[in-house]
Structures are given as structure tokens and as C-alpha cells.
Scaffold this motif. Structure first.
Motif, short mmCIF file in Angstrom:
data_model
loop_
_atom_site.label_atom_id
_atom_site.label_comp_id
_atom_site.label_asym_id
_atom_site.label_seq_id
_atom_site.Cartn_x
_atom_site.Cartn_y
_atom_site.Cartn_z
N MET A 1 0.84 -1.19 0.00
CA MET A 1 0.00 0.00 0.00
C MET A 1 0.88 1.24 0.00
O MET A 1 1.95 1.25 0.58
N LYS A 2 0.39 2.27 -0.62
CA LYS A 2 1.08 3.55 -0.67
C LYS A 2 1.12 4.18 0.73
O LYS A 2 0.19 4.01 1.52
N ALA A 3 2.19 4.90 1.02
CA ALA A 3 2.30 5.65 2.27
C ALA A 3 1.62 7.00 2.07
O ALA A 3 2.19 7.90 1.47
N TYR A 4 0.39 7.13 2.58
CA TYR A 4 -0.36 8.37 2.43
C TYR A 4 0.03 9.34 3.53
O TYR A 4 0.38 8.94 4.64
N GLY A 5 -0.09 10.64 3.23
CA GLY A 5 0.06 11.65 4.25
C GLY A 5 1.28 12.52 4.08
O GLY A 5 1.87 12.62 3.01
N LYS A 6 1.66 13.13 5.18
CA LYS A 6 2.79 14.05 5.26
C LYS A 6 3.60 13.70 6.51
O LYS A 6 3.13 13.00 7.39
N LYS A 7 4.82 14.25 6.58
CA LYS A 7 5.69 13.97 7.73
C LYS A 7 5.56 14.99 8.85
O LYS A 7 5.99 14.73 9.97
N VAL A 8 4.98 16.16 8.56
CA VAL A 8 4.81 17.20 9.59
C VAL A 8 3.35 17.61 9.64
O VAL A 8 2.74 17.93 8.62
N TRP A 9 2.79 17.60 10.85
CA TRP A 9 1.40 17.98 11.09
C TRP A 9 1.34 18.95 12.26
O TRP A 9 2.12 18.83 13.22
N VAL A 10 0.42 19.90 12.19
CA VAL A 10 0.26 20.91 13.23
C VAL A 10 -1.19 20.94 13.69
O VAL A 10 -2.10 20.99 12.86
N ILE A 11 -1.38 20.91 15.00
CA ILE A 11 -2.70 21.11 15.60
C ILE A 11 -2.60 22.41 16.40
O ILE A 11 -1.98 22.46 17.45
N ALA B 1 -4.95 12.80 19.26
CA ALA B 1 -4.41 12.83 17.91
C ALA B 1 -4.62 11.44 17.34
O ALA B 1 -4.07 10.46 17.86
N CYS B 2 -5.46 11.33 16.32
CA CYS B 2 -5.69 10.05 15.66
C CYS B 2 -4.67 9.96 14.53
O CYS B 2 -4.71 10.76 13.60
N ILE B 3 -3.73 9.02 14.64
CA ILE B 3 -2.61 8.92 13.71
C ILE B 3 -2.77 7.65 12.88
O ILE B 3 -2.89 6.56 13.44
N LEU B 4 -2.75 7.80 11.56
CA LEU B 4 -2.85 6.66 10.65
C LEU B 4 -1.54 6.49 9.89
O LEU B 4 -1.05 7.44 9.27
N ASN B 5 -0.97 5.30 9.96
CA ASN B 5 0.25 4.95 9.24
C ASN B 5 -0.08 3.87 8.22
O ASN B 5 -0.28 2.71 8.57
N THR B 6 -0.16 4.24 6.94
CA THR B 6 -0.46 3.27 5.89
C THR B 6 0.80 2.67 5.27
O THR B 6 0.70 1.81 4.40
N SER B 7 1.96 3.10 5.73
CA SER B 7 3.22 2.66 5.11
C SER B 7 3.63 1.26 5.57
O SER B 7 3.02 0.68 6.46
N GLU B 8 4.70 0.78 4.99
CA GLU B 8 5.27 -0.53 5.33
C GLU B 8 6.28 -0.43 6.48
O GLU B 8 6.85 -1.42 6.90
N PRO C 1 3.46 -0.26 11.28
CA PRO C 1 3.06 -0.22 9.87
C PRO C 1 1.61 -0.66 9.68
O PRO C 1 1.14 -1.58 10.35
N LYS C 2 0.91 0.05 8.80
CA LYS C 2 -0.48 -0.27 8.46
C LYS C 2 -1.39 -0.33 9.68
O LYS C 2 -2.27 -1.18 9.78
N ARG C 3 -1.15 0.60 10.63
CA ARG C 3 -1.94 0.64 11.87
C ARG C 3 -2.37 2.08 12.16
O ARG C 3 -1.86 3.03 11.61
N GLU D 1 5.98 15.43 14.19
CA GLU D 1 6.96 15.17 13.14
C GLU D 1 7.20 13.67 13.07
O GLU D 1 7.52 13.05 14.08
N SER D 2 7.04 13.09 11.87
CA SER D 2 7.10 11.65 11.70
C SER D 2 8.22 11.24 10.75
O SER D 2 8.57 11.98 9.83
N SER D 3 8.73 10.05 10.98
CA SER D 3 9.79 9.50 10.13
C SER D 3 9.26 9.04 8.77
O SER D 3 10.02 8.92 7.81
N VAL D 4 7.96 8.77 8.68
CA VAL D 4 7.31 8.38 7.42
C VAL D 4 6.01 9.18 7.30
O VAL D 4 5.51 9.69 8.29
N PRO D 5 5.44 9.28 6.10
CA PRO D 5 4.18 10.01 5.96
C PRO D 5 3.07 9.36 6.80
O PRO D 5 2.95 8.14 6.86
N ILE D 6 2.28 10.21 7.45
CA ILE D 6 1.14 9.79 8.26
C ILE D 6 -0.02 10.74 8.00
O ILE D 6 0.16 11.81 7.41
N ILE D 7 -1.20 10.38 8.48
CA ILE D 7 -2.38 11.26 8.49
C ILE D 7 -2.71 11.52 9.95
O ILE D 7 -2.69 10.60 10.77
#
Length: 123
Positions: free
Chosen positions: A1-11, A33-40, A66-68, A94-100
Motif C-alpha cells: 500500500m502507498k504511504a499516504y500523508g505528510k511527515k509534519v502535522w500541526v494542531i 491525535a488520531c494517527i494513521l500509518n499506511t506505510s510498510e 506499519p499499516k496501523r 513530526e514523523s519518520s514516514v508520511p502519516i495522516i
């Protein structure tokens, strides 16, 4: 699956009410903060909390497998210090991989509960 999202998020909006009504823990007033990681890969997330009247707190470190998804209550962040209740704050994730990231608040200070939810700002 594609890694959706961005690495930096601001609330920009954050506030944990000092008390709540109703049974615990379901009706504990909280920020999430609901964090979705679609990456591997694991998402290693660092959170910095900003205040209007003092230096920032953090980084708080969280791993999302991953994928959680992880629904992280700011009330439960303790290291390096608890996030204070009854205080306005903002946060940067700030995340090491793209997240939502989606932000949710349950305000249960009165019997007629209020739930707020928004997508965070991404960079």
C-alpha cells in the motif's frame, strides 16, 4: 500500500478540560491525535507542545506500527512531563514516514457532551 500523508502535522488548537462528567475512562475530557500509518515502516513520531506563556514541552515520542492506527490521548503523555489540563496549547507532530493526523476533543464538563474533530494542518 502507498504511504499516504505528510511527515509534519500541526494542531493549532489544544485544551484539555480539567474535569468531566460521566463514567471513566469513556467520558474523561480529553484531546486526541488520531494517527494513521499506511506505510510498510514504523512511524516514529515526535510531538512538541507549545504554550502561550512558557517554553515548549517535548519531544514526546510515539511509535505507530506499519499499516496501523493509534488514537493518542494527550492526557496520557507523561514523558518528559504531563500535558497540563486547563491550559491552551498547540502541537507539532513530526514523523519518520508520511502519516495522516486527525484531532479530536471530548469536552464532558457538562452532561451534554461536546465532541470536536478536525483534520490537522500538514506541511
Amino acid at each position: 500500500m502507498k504511504a499516504y500523508g505528510k511527515k509534519v502535522w500541526v494542531i493549532a488548537e489544544g485544551y484539555i478540560p480539567e474535569y468531566g462528567t460521566g463514567p471513566e475512562p469513556e467520558f474523561t475530557s480529553h484531546e486526541t491525535a488520531c494517527i494513521l500509518n499506511t506505510s510498510e515502516e514504523k512511524a516514529e513520531v515526535e510531538i512538541t507542545i507549545f504554550f502561550s506563556d512558557r517554553d515548549p514541552a517535548g519531544p514526546y515520542k510515539v511509535t505507530v506500527e506499519p499499516k496501523r492506527t493509534k488514537h493518542l490521548r494527550f492526557n496520557e503523555l507523561k514523558d518528559p512531563e504531563p500535558v497540563p489540563k486547563g491550559t491552551d496549547y498547540s502541537s507539532v507532530l513530526e514523523s519518520s514516514v508520511p502519516i495522516i493526523v486527525q484531532h479530536t476533543r471530548l469536552d464532558s464538563r457538562q452532561a451534554e457532551n461536546a465532541l470536536l474533530s478536525t483534520i490537522a494542518y500538514s506541511e
